[in-house]
Design an enzyme around this catalytic site. Sequence first.
Site, PDB file in Angstrom:
ATOM      1  N   ARG A   8       0.866  -1.185   0.000  1.00 17.12           N
ATOM      2  CA  ARG A   8       0.000   0.000   0.000  1.00 17.12           C
ATOM      3  C   ARG A   8       0.893   1.222   0.000  1.00 17.12           C
ATOM      4  O   ARG A   8       1.324   1.659   1.063  1.00 17.12           O
ATOM      5  CB  ARG A   8      -0.870   0.014   1.268  1.00 17.12           C
ATOM      6  N   ASP A  46       1.776   5.081   0.014  1.00 14.13           N
ATOM      7  CA  ASP A  46       1.062   6.238   0.555  1.00 14.13           C
ATOM      8  C   ASP A  46       0.711   7.263  -0.521  1.00 14.13           C
ATOM      9  O   ASP A  46       1.255   7.220  -1.623  1.00 14.13           O
ATOM     10  CB  ASP A  46       1.946   6.944   1.598  1.00 14.13           C
ATOM     11  N   TYR A 106      13.122   0.328  -3.014  1.00 10.23           N
ATOM     12  CA  TYR A 106      12.651   1.704  -3.154  1.00 10.23           C
ATOM     13  C   TYR A 106      13.843   2.620  -3.439  1.00 10.23           C
ATOM     14  O   TYR A 106      14.960   2.338  -3.009  1.00 10.23           O
ATOM     15  CB  TYR A 106      12.036   2.202  -1.843  1.00 10.23           C
ATOM     16  N   ARG A 164      10.953   6.465   4.210  1.00  6.45           N
ATOM     17  CA  ARG A 164      11.006   7.930   4.271  1.00  6.45           C
ATOM     18  C   ARG A 164      11.723   8.407   5.536  1.00  6.45           C
ATOM     19  O   ARG A 164      12.320   9.486   5.554  1.00  6.45           O
ATOM     20  CB  ARG A 164       9.590   8.512   4.165  1.00  6.45           C
TER      21      ARG A 164
END
Lengths: 252, 252
Positions: free
Chosen positions: A50, A52, A110, A197
Amino acid sequence: MPRIALVCEYDGTEFVGYQIQNNGRSVQEELNKAISTLYKEDIKVTGCSRTDAGVHARYHVSSCDVPFYIPEEKIPLALNPFLPEDLSVKKAIYMCDDFSARFDTLGKKYIYRIYSSPVRQPMKSRYAYHVTYKLDVDKMKVAAAYFAGEHDFAAFCAAGGSQLTTVRRIHHVIVRENDDLVEIEVSGEAFLYNMVRIIAGTLMYVGLGKIKPEDIPDVIKSCERKRAGQTLPPQGLTLEEVYYDWESKCHR
Amino acid sequence: MPRIALVCEYDGTEFVGYQIQNNGRSVQEELNKAISTLYKEDIKVTGCSRTDAGVHARYHVSSCDVPFYIPEEKIPLALNPFLPEDLSVKKAIYMCDDFSARFDTLGKKYIYRIYSSPVRQPMKSRYAYHVTYKLDVDKMKVAAAYFAGEHDFAAFCAAGGSQLTTVRRIHHVIVRENDDLVEIEVSGEAFLYNMVRIIAGTLMYVGLGKIKPEDIPDVIKSCERKRAGQTLPPQGLTLEEVYYDWESKCHR
Protein backbone atom coordinates in the site's frame (compact mmCIF):
# COMPACT_ATOMS: atom_id res chain seq x y z
CA MET A 1 -10.59 -19.05 -12.90
CA PRO A 2 -7.06 -18.18 -14.08
CA ARG A 3 -5.03 -16.05 -11.66
CA ILE A 4 -2.94 -13.19 -13.03
CA ALA A 5 -0.26 -10.85 -11.74
CA LEU A 6 -0.31 -7.31 -13.13
CA VAL A 7 2.90 -5.26 -13.12
CA CYS A 8 1.94 -1.57 -12.97
CA GLU A 9 3.60 1.84 -13.12
CA TYR A 10 2.03 4.98 -11.69
CA ASP A 11 2.75 8.62 -10.99
CA GLY A 12 1.46 8.92 -7.43
CA THR A 13 1.00 12.71 -7.41
CA GLU A 14 -2.76 12.68 -7.94
CA PHE A 15 -3.56 9.46 -6.06
CA VAL A 16 -4.55 9.09 -2.38
CA GLY A 17 -2.27 6.03 -2.45
CA TYR A 18 -2.60 2.45 -3.69
CA GLN A 19 -5.36 1.35 -1.34
CA ILE A 20 -9.04 2.23 -1.81
CA GLN A 21 -10.03 5.21 0.36
CA ASN A 22 -13.20 7.23 0.74
CA ASN A 23 -11.42 10.55 0.17
CA GLY A 24 -10.14 10.32 -3.40
CA ARG A 25 -8.93 8.24 -6.32
CA SER A 26 -6.74 5.24 -5.52
CA VAL A 27 -4.66 3.02 -7.78
CA GLN A 28 -6.52 -0.07 -6.56
CA GLU A 29 -9.91 1.38 -7.44
CA GLU A 30 -8.76 2.40 -10.94
CA LEU A 31 -7.38 -1.11 -11.50
CA ASN A 32 -10.61 -2.72 -10.24
CA LYS A 33 -12.68 -0.56 -12.58
CA ALA A 34 -10.53 -1.27 -15.65
CA ILE A 35 -10.36 -5.05 -15.05
CA SER A 36 -14.06 -5.29 -14.26
CA THR A 37 -14.81 -3.41 -17.50
CA LEU A 38 -12.56 -5.66 -19.59
CA TYR A 39 -13.85 -8.95 -18.14
CA LYS A 40 -17.44 -7.72 -17.74
CA GLU A 41 -17.73 -8.83 -14.12
CA ASP A 42 -16.86 -7.46 -10.70
CA ILE A 43 -13.14 -8.16 -10.01
CA LYS A 44 -11.02 -6.93 -7.10
CA VAL A 45 -7.22 -6.86 -7.07
CA THR A 46 -4.82 -7.42 -4.16
CA GLY A 47 -1.62 -5.34 -4.14
CA CYS A 48 1.95 -6.13 -3.10
CA SER A 49 2.14 -2.95 -1.06
CA ARG A 50 0.00 0.00 0.00
CA THR A 51 2.02 2.97 -1.15
CA ASP A 52 1.06 6.24 0.56
CA ALA A 53 -0.53 9.28 -1.06
CA GLY A 54 1.94 10.91 -3.45
CA VAL A 55 4.40 8.00 -3.57
CA HIS A 56 5.23 6.74 -7.09
CA ALA A 57 5.79 3.22 -8.40
CA ARG A 58 7.75 2.21 -11.45
CA TYR A 59 7.05 -1.44 -10.60
CA HIS A 60 4.09 -2.52 -8.49
CA VAL A 61 2.36 -5.91 -8.59
CA SER A 62 -1.33 -6.70 -8.10
CA SER A 63 -3.07 -10.05 -8.44
CA CYS A 64 -6.62 -11.22 -9.13
CA ASP A 65 -8.64 -14.05 -10.67
CA VAL A 66 -10.16 -13.51 -14.09
CA PRO A 67 -13.13 -15.40 -15.60
CA PHE A 68 -11.59 -16.31 -18.96
CA TYR A 69 -8.29 -16.62 -20.79
CA ILE A 70 -6.71 -13.81 -22.83
CA PRO A 71 -3.10 -14.29 -24.09
CA GLU A 72 -0.98 -12.60 -21.44
CA GLU A 73 0.88 -10.29 -23.84
CA LYS A 74 -2.49 -8.85 -24.94
CA ILE A 75 -3.78 -8.04 -21.43
CA PRO A 76 -1.82 -4.75 -20.92
CA LEU A 77 -2.95 -3.49 -24.34
CA ALA A 78 -6.54 -4.42 -23.55
CA LEU A 79 -6.52 -2.85 -20.06
CA ASN A 80 -4.62 0.40 -20.65
CA PRO A 81 -7.37 2.13 -22.66
CA PHE A 82 -9.55 1.86 -19.52
CA LEU A 83 -6.87 3.33 -17.22
CA PRO A 84 -6.08 7.02 -16.55
CA GLU A 85 -2.90 8.65 -17.96
CA ASP A 86 -1.03 8.38 -14.65
CA LEU A 87 -1.41 4.58 -14.32
CA SER A 88 -0.57 1.76 -16.69
CA VAL A 89 -0.29 -2.02 -16.67
CA LYS A 90 3.12 -2.87 -18.12
CA LYS A 91 2.94 -6.66 -18.00
CA ALA A 92 0.52 -9.48 -17.13
CA ILE A 93 1.63 -12.97 -16.09
CA TYR A 94 -0.50 -16.08 -15.46
CA MET A 95 0.29 -17.45 -12.01
CA CYS A 96 -0.42 -20.55 -9.90
CA ASP A 97 -3.80 -20.61 -8.12
CA ASP A 98 -2.19 -19.99 -4.74
CA PHE A 99 -0.15 -16.92 -5.79
CA SER A 100 -0.72 -13.74 -3.81
CA ALA A 101 0.84 -10.43 -4.85
CA ARG A 102 0.72 -9.48 -1.19
CA PHE A 103 1.92 -12.57 0.69
CA ASP A 104 4.44 -13.97 -1.78
CA THR A 105 6.75 -10.95 -2.00
CA LEU A 106 10.36 -11.82 -1.18
CA GLY A 107 11.33 -8.17 -0.94
CA LYS A 108 11.08 -4.68 -2.41
CA LYS A 109 13.42 -1.99 -3.63
CA TYR A 110 12.65 1.70 -3.15
CA ILE A 111 14.62 4.78 -4.20
CA TYR A 112 14.25 8.10 -2.36
CA ARG A 113 15.50 11.04 -4.47
CA ILE A 114 16.70 14.37 -3.07
CA TYR A 115 18.00 17.22 -5.20
CA SER A 116 20.22 19.80 -3.71
CA SER A 117 20.01 23.25 -5.28
CA PRO A 118 19.85 26.86 -4.01
CA VAL A 119 16.52 27.31 -5.86
CA ARG A 120 13.59 25.06 -6.74
CA GLN A 121 13.78 23.26 -10.12
CA PRO A 122 10.20 22.62 -11.28
CA MET A 123 11.19 19.85 -13.72
CA LYS A 124 12.79 17.86 -10.87
CA SER A 125 10.24 18.56 -8.12
CA ARG A 126 7.66 15.99 -9.21
CA TYR A 127 9.90 12.98 -8.48
CA ALA A 128 12.46 14.35 -6.01
CA TYR A 129 12.53 16.32 -2.75
CA HIS A 130 14.19 19.73 -2.87
CA VAL A 131 16.76 20.85 -0.29
CA THR A 132 18.54 24.19 -0.59
CA TYR A 133 21.77 23.11 1.13
CA LYS A 134 24.57 20.89 -0.12
CA LEU A 135 24.58 17.41 1.43
CA ASP A 136 27.78 15.62 2.50
CA VAL A 137 27.20 12.51 0.41
CA ASP A 138 30.38 10.73 1.54
CA LYS A 139 29.12 10.78 5.13
CA MET A 140 25.70 9.57 3.97
CA LYS A 141 27.37 6.60 2.23
CA VAL A 142 29.16 5.60 5.44
CA ALA A 143 25.94 5.90 7.45
CA ALA A 144 23.91 3.92 4.90
CA ALA A 145 26.05 0.80 5.38
CA TYR A 146 24.88 0.40 9.01
CA PHE A 147 21.27 -0.37 8.03
CA ALA A 148 21.90 -3.74 6.36
CA GLY A 149 20.85 -6.86 8.28
CA GLU A 150 18.09 -7.76 10.70
CA HIS A 151 17.33 -5.07 13.30
CA ASP A 152 14.50 -3.79 15.42
CA PHE A 153 13.56 -0.70 13.40
CA ALA A 154 11.13 0.76 15.97
CA ALA A 155 13.06 4.07 15.71
CA PHE A 156 12.14 4.16 12.00
CA CYS A 157 8.42 3.53 12.28
CA ALA A 158 5.68 6.16 12.20
CA ALA A 159 2.91 5.90 14.77
CA GLY A 160 -0.15 4.14 13.43
CA GLY A 161 1.42 0.90 12.21
CA SER A 162 -0.31 -2.28 13.38
CA GLN A 163 2.56 -4.77 13.04
CA LEU A 164 3.24 -7.55 15.59
CA THR A 165 6.97 -6.89 15.56
CA THR A 166 9.18 -4.01 14.46
CA VAL A 167 12.05 -6.32 13.49
CA ARG A 168 12.79 -6.20 9.77
CA ARG A 169 15.57 -7.43 7.47
CA ILE A 170 17.22 -4.85 5.20
CA HIS A 171 19.28 -6.16 2.26
CA HIS A 172 21.10 -2.91 1.58
CA VAL A 173 20.94 0.86 1.69
CA ILE A 174 23.06 2.52 -1.01
CA VAL A 175 23.61 6.25 -1.53
CA ARG A 176 24.53 7.54 -5.00
CA GLU A 177 25.18 11.04 -6.31
CA ASN A 178 24.54 12.22 -9.86
CA ASP A 179 25.12 15.96 -10.35
CA ASP A 180 22.76 17.63 -7.87
CA LEU A 181 20.62 14.49 -7.42
CA VAL A 182 21.18 12.18 -4.44
CA GLU A 183 19.57 8.73 -4.63
CA ILE A 184 18.99 6.61 -1.52
CA GLU A 185 18.25 3.03 -2.57
CA VAL A 186 16.69 0.83 0.11
CA SER A 187 16.15 -2.88 -0.49
CA GLY A 188 14.65 -5.18 2.11
CA GLU A 189 12.28 -8.06 2.89
CA ALA A 190 9.50 -5.91 4.31
CA PHE A 191 9.06 -2.42 5.73
CA LEU A 192 7.35 -0.63 8.61
CA TYR A 193 4.99 2.30 8.13
CA ASN A 194 6.98 5.25 6.62
CA MET A 195 10.23 3.34 7.25
CA VAL A 196 11.95 4.25 3.96
CA ARG A 197 11.01 7.93 4.27
CA ILE A 198 12.39 7.98 7.85
CA ILE A 199 15.62 6.21 6.78
CA ALA A 200 15.94 8.83 3.99
CA GLY A 201 15.31 11.64 6.48
CA THR A 202 17.91 10.21 8.86
CA LEU A 203 20.51 9.99 6.07
CA MET A 204 19.62 13.57 5.09
CA TYR A 205 20.38 14.60 8.70
CA VAL A 206 23.75 12.84 8.35
CA GLY A 207 24.35 14.79 5.12
CA LEU A 208 23.56 18.01 7.01
CA GLY A 209 25.87 17.14 9.92
CA LYS A 210 23.00 16.80 12.42
CA ILE A 211 23.73 13.09 13.02
CA LYS A 212 27.19 11.49 12.82
CA PRO A 213 27.51 8.42 10.55
CA GLU A 214 29.00 6.35 13.37
CA ASP A 215 25.99 7.13 15.61
CA ILE A 216 23.57 5.25 13.33
CA PRO A 217 23.97 1.89 15.18
CA ASP A 218 23.00 3.65 18.43
CA VAL A 219 20.03 5.37 16.79
CA ILE A 220 18.81 1.95 15.58
CA LYS A 221 19.43 0.29 18.97
CA SER A 222 17.65 3.07 20.87
CA CYS A 223 14.29 2.12 19.26
CA GLU A 224 13.32 5.76 19.87
CA ARG A 225 11.57 7.51 16.98
CA LYS A 226 12.89 10.90 18.13
CA ARG A 227 16.53 9.80 17.66
CA ALA A 228 16.00 9.23 13.91
CA GLY A 229 15.51 11.95 11.28
CA GLN A 230 12.33 13.46 9.91
CA THR A 231 9.86 11.64 7.66
CA LEU A 232 10.61 13.06 4.22
CA PRO A 233 7.66 13.98 1.97
CA PRO A 234 6.15 11.40 -0.42
CA GLN A 235 7.06 12.86 -3.85
CA GLY A 236 10.71 11.79 -3.50
CA LEU A 237 9.84 8.11 -3.03
CA THR A 238 9.42 5.56 -5.82
CA LEU A 239 8.82 1.82 -5.49
CA GLU A 240 11.29 0.50 -8.08
CA GLU A 241 11.10 -3.28 -7.83
CA VAL A 242 9.21 -6.09 -6.11
CA TYR A 243 10.78 -9.53 -5.84
CA TYR A 244 9.00 -12.88 -6.19
CA ASP A 245 10.03 -16.44 -6.88
CA TRP A 246 8.51 -16.08 -10.36
CA GLU A 247 9.80 -19.48 -11.51
CA SER A 248 7.93 -21.52 -8.94
CA LYS A 249 4.80 -19.34 -8.90
CA CYS A 250 4.23 -18.93 -12.64
CA HIS A 251 1.59 -21.05 -14.27
CA ARG A 252 2.82 -23.38 -16.99
CA MET B 1 16.51 51.82 -13.67
CA PRO B 2 18.74 48.72 -13.52
CA ARG B 3 18.02 46.11 -16.19
CA ILE B 4 18.03 42.44 -15.18
CA ALA B 5 17.98 39.09 -16.95
CA LEU B 6 16.06 36.31 -15.22
CA VAL B 7 16.94 32.68 -15.95
CA CYS B 8 13.83 30.56 -15.37
CA GLU B 9 12.81 26.90 -15.35
CA TYR B 10 9.24 25.75 -15.85
CA ASP B 11 7.17 22.63 -16.30
CA GLY B 12 4.99 23.66 -19.25
CA THR B 13 2.21 21.10 -18.69
CA GLU B 14 -0.23 23.51 -17.05
CA PHE B 15 0.74 26.68 -18.95
CA VAL B 16 -0.84 28.03 -22.16
CA GLY B 17 2.76 28.84 -23.15
CA TYR B 18 5.23 31.59 -22.30
CA GLN B 19 3.32 34.49 -23.80
CA ILE B 20 0.33 36.15 -22.14
CA GLN B 21 -2.96 34.82 -23.54
CA ASN B 22 -6.60 35.39 -22.69
CA ASN B 23 -7.37 31.70 -22.29
CA GLY B 24 -5.23 30.61 -19.35
CA ARG B 25 -2.15 31.05 -17.22
CA SER B 26 1.09 31.98 -18.98
CA VAL B 27 4.67 32.02 -17.74
CA GLN B 28 5.03 35.70 -18.67
CA GLU B 29 1.98 36.70 -16.65
CA GLU B 30 3.18 34.78 -13.58
CA LEU B 31 6.60 36.45 -13.86
CA ASN B 32 5.02 39.91 -14.27
CA LYS B 33 2.88 39.35 -11.18
CA ALA B 34 5.77 38.14 -9.01
CA ILE B 35 8.18 40.92 -10.06
CA SER B 36 5.52 43.61 -9.70
CA THR B 37 4.76 42.30 -6.19
CA LEU B 38 8.43 42.27 -5.17
CA TYR B 39 9.24 45.75 -6.54
CA LYS B 40 5.82 47.21 -5.69
CA GLU B 41 5.25 48.66 -9.16
CA ASP B 42 3.90 47.46 -12.49
CA ILE B 43 6.74 45.66 -14.35
CA LYS B 44 6.53 43.70 -17.60
CA VAL B 45 9.12 41.18 -18.78
CA THR B 46 10.27 40.37 -22.32
CA GLY B 47 11.14 36.74 -23.08
CA CYS B 48 13.81 35.12 -25.24
CA SER B 49 11.25 32.85 -26.84
CA ARG B 50 7.53 32.17 -26.86
CA THR B 51 7.35 28.49 -26.03
CA ASP B 52 4.02 26.87 -26.98
CA ALA B 53 1.44 25.43 -24.61
CA GLY B 54 2.81 22.31 -22.93
CA VAL B 55 6.45 22.90 -23.91
CA HIS B 56 8.93 22.88 -20.99
CA ALA B 57 12.00 25.01 -20.31
CA ARG B 58 14.96 24.13 -18.14
CA TYR B 59 16.58 27.42 -19.15
CA HIS B 60 14.56 30.40 -20.38
CA VAL B 61 15.61 34.06 -20.15
CA SER B 62 13.40 37.11 -19.58
CA SER B 63 14.50 40.71 -19.11
CA CYS B 64 13.01 43.81 -17.52
CA ASP B 65 13.90 47.06 -15.78
CA VAL B 66 13.54 47.26 -12.01
CA PRO B 67 13.17 50.41 -9.91
CA PHE B 68 15.85 49.70 -7.30
CA TYR B 69 18.91 47.59 -6.62
CA ILE B 70 18.81 44.21 -4.84
CA PRO B 71 22.01 42.07 -4.80
CA GLU B 72 21.58 39.72 -7.76
CA GLU B 73 22.10 36.49 -5.81
CA LYS B 74 19.15 37.48 -3.56
CA ILE B 75 16.67 38.13 -6.38
CA PRO B 76 15.71 34.46 -7.07
CA LEU B 77 15.15 33.83 -3.35
CA ALA B 78 13.02 36.98 -3.12
CA LEU B 79 10.95 36.18 -6.24
CA ASN B 80 10.33 32.45 -5.88
CA PRO B 81 7.90 32.68 -2.94
CA PHE B 82 5.61 34.69 -5.28
CA LEU B 83 5.81 32.11 -8.10
CA PRO B 84 3.76 28.91 -8.53
CA GLU B 85 5.32 25.46 -7.99
CA ASP B 86 5.80 24.83 -11.73
CA LEU B 87 7.90 27.96 -12.36
CA SER B 88 11.05 29.26 -10.71
CA VAL B 89 13.70 31.92 -11.24
CA LYS B 90 17.07 30.15 -11.01
CA LYS B 91 19.37 33.13 -11.54
CA ALA B 92 19.26 36.91 -11.93
CA ILE B 93 21.99 38.93 -13.66
CA TYR B 94 22.35 42.71 -13.96
CA MET B 95 22.74 43.64 -17.63
CA CYS B 96 23.62 46.68 -19.77
CA ASP B 97 20.79 49.13 -20.42
CA ASP B 98 20.47 48.02 -24.04
CA PHE B 99 20.20 44.28 -23.29
CA SER B 100 17.12 42.49 -24.63
CA ALA B 101 16.38 38.86 -23.74
CA ARG B 102 14.56 38.65 -27.06
CA PHE B 103 16.82 40.43 -29.55
CA ASP B 104 20.25 39.55 -28.15
CA THR B 105 19.95 35.75 -28.28
CA LEU B 106 22.76 34.14 -30.25
CA GLY B 107 21.00 30.82 -30.37
CA LYS B 108 19.01 28.19 -28.50
CA LYS B 109 19.24 24.51 -27.75
CA TYR B 110 16.16 22.29 -27.53
CA ILE B 111 15.85 18.58 -26.78
CA TYR B 112 12.88 16.54 -28.02
CA ARG B 113 12.47 13.28 -26.08
CA ILE B 114 10.72 10.16 -27.37
CA TYR B 115 10.43 6.92 -25.42
CA SER B 116 9.83 3.71 -27.20
CA SER B 117 7.90 1.08 -25.26
CA PRO B 118 5.06 -1.38 -25.99
CA VAL B 119 3.03 0.23 -23.17
CA ARG B 120 2.71 3.72 -21.71
CA GLN B 121 5.04 4.56 -18.77
CA PRO B 122 3.32 7.23 -16.66
CA MET B 123 6.56 8.38 -14.98
CA LYS B 124 8.10 9.17 -18.40
CA SER B 125 5.04 10.63 -20.14
CA ARG B 126 5.24 14.10 -18.64
CA TYR B 127 8.53 14.98 -20.34
CA ALA B 128 8.68 12.58 -23.31
CA TYR B 129 6.46 11.45 -26.18
CA HIS B 130 5.44 7.78 -26.17
CA VAL B 131 5.70 5.58 -29.27
CA THR B 132 4.85 1.88 -29.14
CA TYR B 133 7.28 0.79 -31.88
CA LYS B 134 11.05 0.50 -31.82
CA LEU B 135 12.85 3.29 -33.68
CA ASP B 136 15.91 2.68 -35.87
CA VAL B 137 18.17 5.13 -34.08
CA ASP B 138 21.20 4.54 -36.32
CA LYS B 139 19.20 5.75 -39.33
CA MET B 140 17.97 8.74 -37.32
CA LYS B 141 21.58 9.68 -36.53
CA VAL B 142 22.51 9.64 -40.22
CA ALA B 143 19.45 11.73 -41.11
CA ALA B 144 20.11 14.25 -38.32
CA ALA B 145 23.48 15.26 -39.77
CA TYR B 146 21.83 16.75 -42.91
CA PHE B 147 20.11 19.55 -40.96
CA ALA B 148 23.27 21.47 -39.97
CA GLY B 149 23.97 24.71 -41.83
CA GLU B 150 21.90 27.48 -43.39
CA HIS B 151 18.83 26.25 -45.30
CA ASP B 152 15.38 27.39 -46.30
CA PHE B 153 13.34 25.44 -43.74
CA ALA B 154 9.92 26.21 -45.27
CA ALA B 155 9.18 22.46 -45.23
CA PHE B 156 9.62 22.56 -41.43
CA CYS B 157 7.34 25.48 -40.63
CA ALA B 158 3.75 25.27 -39.42
CA ALA B 159 1.21 27.59 -41.06
CA GLY B 160 0.62 30.76 -39.04
CA GLY B 161 4.19 32.02 -38.76
CA SER B 162 4.70 35.66 -39.70
CA GLN B 163 8.42 35.61 -40.54
CA LEU B 164 9.94 37.56 -43.47
CA THR B 165 12.12 34.62 -44.51
CA THR B 166 12.11 30.90 -43.80
CA VAL B 167 15.91 30.67 -44.02
CA ARG B 168 17.49 29.64 -40.71
CA ARG B 169 20.93 28.49 -39.52
CA ILE B 170 21.07 25.21 -37.58
CA HIS B 171 24.25 24.50 -35.58
CA HIS B 172 23.61 20.81 -35.11
CA VAL B 173 21.01 18.10 -34.74
CA ILE B 174 22.24 15.17 -32.64
CA VAL B 175 20.35 11.95 -31.88
CA ARG B 176 21.22 9.96 -28.73
CA GLU B 177 19.77 6.76 -27.26
CA ASN B 178 19.66 5.88 -23.58
CA ASP B 179 17.75 2.63 -22.88
CA ASP B 180 14.29 3.21 -24.32
CA LEU B 181 14.68 7.00 -24.45
CA VAL B 182 15.67 8.73 -27.70
CA GLU B 183 16.86 12.34 -27.43
CA ILE B 184 16.88 14.68 -30.44
CA GLU B 185 19.02 17.72 -29.63
CA VAL B 186 18.55 20.70 -31.94
CA SER B 187 20.77 23.77 -31.64
CA GLY B 188 20.42 26.78 -33.92
CA GLU B 189 20.43 30.56 -34.25
CA ALA B 190 16.66 30.92 -34.51
CA PHE B 191 13.65 28.76 -35.31
CA LEU B 192 10.42 28.87 -37.32
CA TYR B 193 7.02 28.14 -35.79
CA ASN B 194 6.94 24.46 -34.62
CA MET B 195 10.25 23.86 -36.43
CA VAL B 196 11.85 21.67 -33.74
CA ARG B 197 8.72 19.56 -33.32
CA ILE B 198 8.56 19.03 -37.12
CA ILE B 199 12.29 18.13 -37.30
CA ALA B 200 11.66 15.64 -34.47
CA GLY B 201 8.62 14.24 -36.30
CA THR B 202 10.66 13.89 -39.50
CA LEU B 203 13.43 12.04 -37.68
CA MET B 204 10.80 9.81 -36.08
CA TYR B 205 9.55 8.98 -39.59
CA VAL B 206 13.15 8.07 -40.49
CA GLY B 207 13.29 5.83 -37.41
CA LEU B 208 10.07 4.14 -38.58
CA GLY B 209 11.36 3.64 -42.13
CA LYS B 210 8.82 6.06 -43.65
CA ILE B 211 11.55 8.44 -44.88
CA LYS B 212 15.07 7.36 -45.93
CA PRO B 213 17.97 9.20 -44.23
CA GLU B 214 19.49 10.12 -47.61
CA ASP B 215 16.22 11.74 -48.71
CA ILE B 216 16.44 14.46 -46.02
CA PRO B 217 18.36 16.93 -48.28
CA ASP B 218 15.54 16.61 -50.87
CA VAL B 219 12.86 17.07 -48.21
CA ILE B 220 14.60 20.29 -47.09
CA LYS B 221 15.08 21.54 -50.69
CA SER B 222 11.46 20.83 -51.61
CA CYS B 223 10.23 23.53 -49.17
CA GLU B 224 7.01 21.52 -49.02
CA ARG B 225 5.51 20.98 -45.57
CA LYS B 226 3.89 17.71 -46.66
CA ARG B 227 7.27 16.11 -47.46
CA ALA B 228 8.42 16.46 -43.82
CA GLY B 229 7.12 14.42 -40.86
CA GLN B 230 4.33 15.20 -38.41
CA THR B 231 4.47 17.91 -35.75
CA LEU B 232 5.11 15.95 -32.56
CA PRO B 233 3.15 16.93 -29.42
CA PRO B 234 4.51 19.57 -27.00
CA GLN B 235 5.24 17.48 -23.88
CA GLY B 236 8.36 15.93 -25.46
CA LEU B 237 9.99 19.33 -26.06
CA THR B 238 12.22 21.19 -23.59
CA LEU B 239 14.14 24.42 -24.15
CA GLU B 240 17.50 23.50 -22.60
CA GLU B 241 19.76 26.50 -23.24
CA VAL B 242 19.74 30.05 -24.59
CA TYR B 243 22.99 31.62 -25.74
CA TYR B 244 24.05 35.24 -25.24
CA ASP B 245 27.28 37.14 -25.32
CA TRP B 246 27.06 37.46 -21.53
CA GLU B 247 30.53 39.01 -21.23
CA SER B 248 29.76 42.08 -23.32
CA LYS B 249 26.18 42.51 -22.14
CA CYS B 250 26.65 42.10 -18.41
CA HIS B 251 26.69 45.21 -16.29
CA ARG B 252 29.91 45.84 -14.40
